[in-house]
Design a protein around this motif. Structure first.
Motif, PDB file in Angstrom:
ATOM      1  N   LEU A   1       4.412  15.856   2.964  1.00 54.60           N
ATOM      2  CA  LEU A   1       4.811  15.375   4.284  1.00 54.60           C
ATOM      3  C   LEU A   1       3.630  15.412   5.255  1.00 54.60           C
ATOM      4  O   LEU A   1       3.491  14.539   6.123  1.00 54.60           O
ATOM      5  CB  LEU A   1       5.967  16.218   4.810  1.00 54.60           C
ATOM      6  CG  LEU A   1       6.675  15.695   6.060  1.00 54.60           C
ATOM      7  CD1 LEU A   1       7.288  14.322   5.781  1.00 54.60           C
ATOM      8  CD2 LEU A   1       7.750  16.670   6.511  1.00 54.60           C
ATOM      9  N   ARG A   2       2.770  16.379   5.107  1.00 52.98           N
ATOM     10  CA  ARG A   2       1.573  16.439   5.951  1.00 52.98           C
ATOM     11  C   ARG A   2       0.638  15.267   5.672  1.00 52.98           C
ATOM     12  O   ARG A   2      -0.036  14.766   6.588  1.00 52.98           O
ATOM     13  CB  ARG A   2       0.849  17.765   5.710  1.00 52.98           C
ATOM     14  CG  ARG A   2       1.576  18.966   6.319  1.00 52.98           C
ATOM     15  CD  ARG A   2       1.031  20.273   5.806  1.00 52.98           C
ATOM     16  NE  ARG A   2       1.787  21.416   6.341  1.00 52.98           N
ATOM     17  CZ  ARG A   2       1.712  22.648   5.862  1.00 52.98           C
ATOM     18  NH1 ARG A   2       0.915  22.902   4.816  1.00 52.98           N
ATOM     19  NH2 ARG A   2       2.415  23.616   6.416  1.00 52.98           N
ATOM     20  N   LYS A   3       0.590  14.824   4.423  1.00 53.09           N
ATOM     21  CA  LYS A   3      -0.218  13.636   4.120  1.00 53.09           C
ATOM     22  C   LYS A   3       0.342  12.405   4.821  1.00 53.09           C
ATOM     23  O   LYS A   3      -0.406  11.573   5.343  1.00 53.09           O
ATOM     24  CB  LYS A   3      -0.268  13.411   2.605  1.00 53.09           C
ATOM     25  CG  LYS A   3      -1.043  14.472   1.854  1.00 53.09           C
ATOM     26  CD  LYS A   3      -1.070  14.164   0.370  1.00 53.09           C
ATOM     27  CE  LYS A   3      -1.841  15.248  -0.394  1.00 53.09           C
ATOM     28  NZ  LYS A   3      -1.884  14.967  -1.856  1.00 53.09           N
TER      29      LYS A   3
ATOM     30  N   ALA B   1       9.292  13.666  12.062  1.00 49.17           N
ATOM     31  CA  ALA B   1       9.331  14.019  13.477  1.00 49.17           C
ATOM     32  C   ALA B   1       9.073  15.508  13.671  1.00 49.17           C
ATOM     33  O   ALA B   1       8.314  15.927  14.565  1.00 49.17           O
ATOM     34  CB  ALA B   1      10.674  13.626  14.068  1.00 49.17           C
ATOM     35  N   TYR B   2       9.677  16.330  12.841  1.00 49.92           N
ATOM     36  CA  TYR B   2       9.475  17.770  12.979  1.00 49.92           C
ATOM     37  C   TYR B   2       8.041  18.151  12.618  1.00 49.92           C
ATOM     38  O   TYR B   2       7.418  19.001  13.269  1.00 49.92           O
ATOM     39  CB  TYR B   2      10.462  18.530  12.113  1.00 49.92           C
ATOM     40  CG  TYR B   2      10.308  20.014  12.222  1.00 49.92           C
ATOM     41  CD1 TYR B   2      10.689  20.680  13.392  1.00 49.92           C
ATOM     42  CD2 TYR B   2       9.749  20.746  11.179  1.00 49.92           C
ATOM     43  CE1 TYR B   2      10.524  22.047  13.509  1.00 49.92           C
ATOM     44  CE2 TYR B   2       9.590  22.111  11.296  1.00 49.92           C
ATOM     45  CZ  TYR B   2       9.980  22.766  12.458  1.00 49.92           C
ATOM     46  OH  TYR B   2       9.808  24.127  12.572  1.00 49.92           O
ATOM     47  N   SER B   3       7.488  17.492  11.559  1.00 47.91           N
ATOM     48  CA  SER B   3       6.119  17.796  11.170  1.00 47.91           C
ATOM     49  C   SER B   3       5.138  17.412  12.272  1.00 47.91           C
ATOM     50  O   SER B   3       4.155  18.127  12.525  1.00 47.91           O
ATOM     51  CB  SER B   3       5.780  17.058   9.872  1.00 47.91           C
ATOM     52  OG  SER B   3       4.473  17.344   9.444  1.00 47.91           O
TER      53      SER B   3
ATOM     54  N   VAL C   1       0.126   8.546   9.596  1.00 49.57           N
ATOM     55  CA  VAL C   1       0.734   8.052  10.835  1.00 49.57           C
ATOM     56  C   VAL C   1      -0.175   8.345  12.034  1.00 49.57           C
ATOM     57  O   VAL C   1      -0.402   7.486  12.900  1.00 49.57           O
ATOM     58  CB  VAL C   1       2.126   8.690  11.018  1.00 49.57           C
ATOM     59  CG1 VAL C   1       2.675   8.363  12.411  1.00 49.57           C
ATOM     60  CG2 VAL C   1       3.082   8.198   9.942  1.00 49.57           C
ATOM     61  N   GLU C   2      -0.723   9.537  12.092  1.00 48.05           N
ATOM     62  CA  GLU C   2      -1.559   9.914  13.233  1.00 48.05           C
ATOM     63  C   GLU C   2      -2.843   9.101  13.290  1.00 48.05           C
ATOM     64  O   GLU C   2      -3.353   8.800  14.386  1.00 48.05           O
ATOM     65  CB  GLU C   2      -1.900  11.406  13.153  1.00 48.05           C
ATOM     66  CG  GLU C   2      -0.717  12.319  13.416  1.00 48.05           C
ATOM     67  CD  GLU C   2      -1.064  13.779  13.247  1.00 48.05           C
ATOM     68  OE1 GLU C   2      -0.282  14.625  13.717  1.00 48.05           O
ATOM     69  OE2 GLU C   2      -2.109  14.078  12.626  1.00 48.05           O
TER      70      GLU C   2
ATOM     71  N   LYS D   1       0.837  -1.189   0.000  1.00 44.78           N
ATOM     72  CA  LYS D   1       0.000   0.000   0.000  1.00 44.78           C
ATOM     73  C   LYS D   1       0.879   1.248   0.000  1.00 44.78           C
ATOM     74  O   LYS D   1       1.769   1.389   0.836  1.00 44.78           O
ATOM     75  CB  LYS D   1      -0.916  -0.002   1.226  1.00 44.78           C
ATOM     76  CG  LYS D   1      -1.797   1.234   1.325  1.00 44.78           C
ATOM     77  CD  LYS D   1      -2.617   1.230   2.608  1.00 44.78           C
ATOM     78  CE  LYS D   1      -3.434   2.510   2.738  1.00 44.78           C
ATOM     79  NZ  LYS D   1      -4.196   2.546   4.004  1.00 44.78           N
ATOM     80  N   LEU D   2       0.615   2.137  -0.949  1.00 48.48           N
ATOM     81  CA  LEU D   2       1.360   3.386  -1.026  1.00 48.48           C
ATOM     82  C   LEU D   2       0.608   4.426  -0.196  1.00 48.48           C
ATOM     83  O   LEU D   2      -0.466   4.900  -0.589  1.00 48.48           O
ATOM     84  CB  LEU D   2       1.492   3.846  -2.480  1.00 48.48           C
ATOM     85  CG  LEU D   2       2.292   5.127  -2.715  1.00 48.48           C
ATOM     86  CD1 LEU D   2       3.735   4.942  -2.286  1.00 48.48           C
ATOM     87  CD2 LEU D   2       2.228   5.537  -4.195  1.00 48.48           C
ATOM     88  N   ILE D   3       1.190   4.779   0.964  1.00 47.55           N
ATOM     89  CA  ILE D   3       0.502   5.722   1.849  1.00 47.55           C
ATOM     90  C   ILE D   3       0.875   7.163   1.554  1.00 47.55           C
ATOM     91  O   ILE D   3       0.143   8.080   1.944  1.00 47.55           O
ATOM     92  CB  ILE D   3       0.800   5.379   3.325  1.00 47.55           C
ATOM     93  CG1 ILE D   3       2.304   5.465   3.608  1.00 47.55           C
ATOM     94  CG2 ILE D   3       0.250   4.007   3.680  1.00 47.55           C
ATOM     95  CD1 ILE D   3       2.667   5.233   5.068  1.00 47.55           C
ATOM     96  N   SER D   4       2.014   7.386   0.843  1.00 42.33           N
ATOM     97  CA  SER D   4       2.396   8.757   0.530  1.00 42.33           C
ATOM     98  C   SER D   4       3.536   8.759  -0.479  1.00 42.33           C
ATOM     99  O   SER D   4       4.285   7.783  -0.600  1.00 42.33           O
ATOM    100  CB  SER D   4       2.830   9.501   1.796  1.00 42.33           C
ATOM    101  OG  SER D   4       3.192  10.837   1.486  1.00 42.33           O
ATOM    102  N   SER D   5       3.624   9.872  -1.201  1.00 40.62           N
ATOM    103  CA  SER D   5       4.742  10.117  -2.115  1.00 40.62           C
ATOM    104  C   SER D   5       5.378  11.438  -1.724  1.00 40.62           C
ATOM    105  O   SER D   5       4.668  12.428  -1.477  1.00 40.62           O
ATOM    106  CB  SER D   5       4.264  10.181  -3.568  1.00 40.62           C
ATOM    107  OG  SER D   5       3.676   8.955  -3.960  1.00 40.62           O
ATOM    108  N   ILE D   6       6.690  11.479  -1.641  1.00 42.38           N
ATOM    109  CA  ILE D   6       7.429  12.676  -1.236  1.00 42.38           C
ATOM    110  C   ILE D   6       8.274  13.137  -2.405  1.00 42.38           C
ATOM    111  O   ILE D   6       9.032  12.349  -2.988  1.00 42.38           O
ATOM    112  CB  ILE D   6       8.319  12.400  -0.007  1.00 42.38           C
ATOM    113  CG1 ILE D   6       7.489  11.797   1.128  1.00 42.38           C
ATOM    114  CG2 ILE D   6       9.017  13.667   0.430  1.00 42.38           C
ATOM    115  CD1 ILE D   6       6.394  12.712   1.641  1.00 42.38           C
TER     116      ILE D   6
END
Length: 734
Positions: free
Chosen positions: A540-542, A574-576, A547-548, A499-504
């Motif tokens: 990165l917010r996606k 981590a910073y986000s 994660v949240e 599963k692709l949860i995000s692309s950066i």
């Protein structure tokens, strides 16, 4: 799906395609700007090939391939080096040896100063050129003077390559004409060349054909003389053999012998039949004498004996007649005669007492007569058999002689045929020498062109732009086709069963730190860089959202191979998370490559930390962490080395207390070693709640990658999914 992907890839590179096409059009414009004006002249020559064969061409069996082959041979001769060389000589004599004002090409200053022209003896070169033109010979590069002439021809542009490049000789479609076309910068030069080319071709062609005809006549005359001698020799051999064997006509002699044999065989057959009759009569007389000697009365039964003999002969002859197919007329006539005799005997026979009784003297007299007839008949049979045997022997001798005569006669016939054929060819060659040599005629005289040929600049520019457009398009499609990397989300989803949860997207982290990018400290950047950094923050917010809302707190970031961007992605996430008021703990568990510890300048305390469970407290953890520049993020580093967690971590190590730490920290992020080369991440899976795999868009899947992906699939719900990192913005939507 693949077609849509390629179309989107082309749209992303549309400006490259458009700019390349425009540059090609501009380049074509400048290349054709200084193109010299060329004047075209054409001449036509009628070959007479189809007129000569006009009657034959009406036949349905005409060989069009043969006609085309003749035209091809003719065109090859026209454009041959020898004919072009004759034209070159004539052009040079015209420009160098004639009036300078009438010259087609006047040399420029640079050409006049060329050592090959400046140092050459002009008069000597002109004499050599005239000699080669008159003798119809080509120049040789091995002779110095002829090599100098070749160089001068090149300076004038009258060498073979220069003239052949601007000359076109071709047959006009399905006609009897050949079109000669030449392009040059001088209209009169173009007309002069096409007309002079025809003249030089005719001169060379007729010269060669004349020489060939003379050679053919001489050759055929010698062959005819030779064949005539061979024929006379074979005729004399046949005549000598017939004279020695006294055979004037072997066929007539052998035919006469066959007729005699047939006649004797027929006579022999008759004699043998008569012999059978006489023998039967003799046997009857002997029986009567035996009866008389016994005191019995003997009746005159000669008539009865004759009747019996005739019936027997008729029966035998009928059998022979049937065996021959009932077609032998001689046997049929003989049977009819015997039947007539039988009928006569029956009518003459009367039964009268007294007249039918005979005595012994009469019987003895008849017996003697029959014996004499039988002896004579035997002598006739023997004589006939001897004559037949003799004739058959003679006939065998004739057969052997006939074979010899036939063989000699066949040799004479073959020699006569060869002689006749060669004589016909000799006569044809003689007639050809006296007949017109060809049907060539210049049907159209070349005229100087009034206007120069169109440069076709617009066509060239258009074709250049279109060609570059398609070539660039094909090049882009080809590069996309051979590129097997995971360069876009769509390709990743088709290639990787995760599963692709995000692309950066890929951003510049060498000039700007993650904190600067995420804190929007980019006022000095260009608009393009601002856009990339904004995209990076949104993507990165996606990932942060996934994660949240995963319902888990402890995550392991791993990859199939090194250099996939795990370290950077862990810091950025981590910073986000801290920006959303979350407390995050980063633990560097990548012992083989502790870049996270080095980049964050963290304390390497992971391998040495050990505390009993009853003594565990958050205050002791606070002693080994390093604070991140941003509030809410803390780091625990490692020393790093060639070992795994199970080999280096002590009893009661920090990872055993991750559930307790999750009560103090909102999220705990671990970085593991690559799965393809190390087992560190496989050991760390037991300590975390979720695993996130990081893939670089530049990566190409190998077999080891597929095995690592299978391991991640076996984790089930613990595998949160994958992140495609370092994606170019052009490929984010593909």
């Amino acid at each position: 799906m693949d077609v849509i992907y390629f179309l989107k890839a082309l749209l992303k590179k549309k400006w490259l395609i458009i700019i390349s096409s425009i540059l090609a059009v501009v380049a074509a414009f400048f290349f054709t700007m200084n193109k010299p004006k060329l004047y075209v002249s054409s001449a036509q020559m009628a070959t007479g090939l189809t007129y000569t064969d006009q009657i034959r061409l009406r036949d349905d069996h005409v060989n069009m391939f043969e006609v085309d082959q003749k035209f091809e041979s003719l065109i090859t001769t026209i454009t041959s080096p020898i004919v072009i060389s004759l034209l070159s000589y004539d052009l040079l004599l015209h420009d160098m040896g004639g009036n300078r004002n009438n010259a087609f090409r006047i040399l420029k200053e640079a050409q006049l100063n060329n050592p090959a022209y400046k140092n050459a003896d002009k008069q000597k070169l002109l004499m050599l050129c005239q000699q080669k033109h008159d003798s119809m010979q080509m120049l040789s590069a091995y002779r110095p003077d002829e090599r100098e002439l070749q160089e001068v021809l090149k300076i004038y542009g009258y060498d073979y390559e220069s003239l052949k490049g601007q000359l076109i000789a071709a047959r006009m479609n399905r006609t009897d004409y050949i079109d000669l076309t030449f392009r040059s910068e001088h209209p009169e030069l173009s007309a002069y060349i096409v007309n002079k080319l025809y003249a030089e071709f005719i001169r060379y062609y007729r010269s060669q054909r004349s020489e060939q005809t003379v050679e053919n006549v001489e050759t055929f005359a010698a062959l005819v003389e030779q064949k005539k001698k061979e024929l006379d020799t074979k005729v004399e051999a046949l005549r000598s053999y017939k004279a020695s064997e006294k055979l004037l006509n072997v066929d007539a002699a052998s035919g006469s012998e066959l007729q005699q044999i047939k006649g004797f065989e027929k006579t022999l057959f008759d004699e043998r039949s008569n012999m059978n009759t006489l023998q039967a009569s003799l046997d009857n007389i002997n029986n009567q004498l035996s009866m008389a000697a016994g005191g019995k009365t003997v009746y005159n039964t000669s008539a009865n004996g004759d009747i019996i003999s005739l019936k027997r002969q008729i029966t035998d002859l009928n059998e022979d007649y049937v065996k021959t197919g009932s077609t032998d007329e001689a046997l049929e006539a003989k049977i009819k005669g015997l039947r007539s005799q039988l009928q006569s005997k029956v009518e003459q026979m009367t039964v009268t007492s007294g007249k039918n009784v005979t005595n012994a003297d009469e019987l003895q007299q008849k017996k003697g007569s029959l014996q004499a007839q039988i002896k004579a008949t035997n002598m006739n049979i023997a004589n006939l058999e001897s004559r037949i045997a003799s004739l058959r022997g003679t006939l065998g001798s004739y057969a052997s002689k006939e074979a010899t005569v036939g063989s000699l006669q066949q040799e004479v016939t073959m020699a006569q045929e060869d002689y006749n054929k060669l004589k016909e060819k000799l006569n044809a060659a003689i007639d050809n020498r006296s007949a017109p040599q060809d049907g060539f005629k210049q049907s159209l005289i070349g005229q100087p062109a009034i206007k120069p040929e169109s440069s076709k600049r617009l066509v060239v520019m258009g074709l250049s732009g279109i060609s570059v457009f398609f070539l660039t398009t094909l090049a882009i499609l080809f590069l996309e086709f051979i590129d097997t990397s995971l360069k876009s989300p769509s390709i990743f989803e088709r290639s990787v069963a995760l599963k692709l949860i995000s692309s950066i997207n890929q951003t510049d982290l060498r000039r700007y730190s993650i904190l600067n990018i995420l804190q929007k400290k980019d006022s000095g950047n260009s608009a393009d860089k601002k856009q990339r950094q904004n995209t990076f923050r949104e993507l990165l917010r996606k990932l942060r959202y996934e994660v949240e809302h995963s319902g888990k707190q402890i995550f392991l970031f791993t990859s199939t191979e090194a250099q996939q961007g795990k370290t950077t992605l862990t810091q950025a996430l981590a910073y986000s998370l801290s920006l959303s008021n979350k407390k995050v703990l980063i633990i560097d568990t990548n012992f083989c490559n502790n870049d996270l510890t080095v980049q964050l300048d963290a304390k390497p305390t992971l391998e040495t930390f050990s505390i009993p469970r009853e003594q565990f407290s958050i205050d002791k953890i606070r002693d080994i962490v390093t604070l991140y520049p941003s509030e809410g993020v803390e780091v625990i580093g490692c020393k790093g080395g060639d070992y795994t967690p199970s080999e280096i971590l002590p009893e009661n190590h920090l990872l055993n207390y991750l559930p307790e730490l999750s009560a103090y920290y909102d999220f705990i992020l671990l970085e593991g070693a690559p799965l393809n080369d190390y087992t560190d991440s496989k050991e760390l899976v037991n300590y975390v709640q979720g695993v996130i795999a990081v893939f670089s868009s530049h990566a190409v899947l190998k077999q080891t990658d597929k095995e690592s992906i299978a391991f991640l699939q076996d984790l089930g719900d613990k595998c949160i999914g994958a992140v495609l990192n370092k994606v170019k913005e052009d490929y984010l939507e593909l």
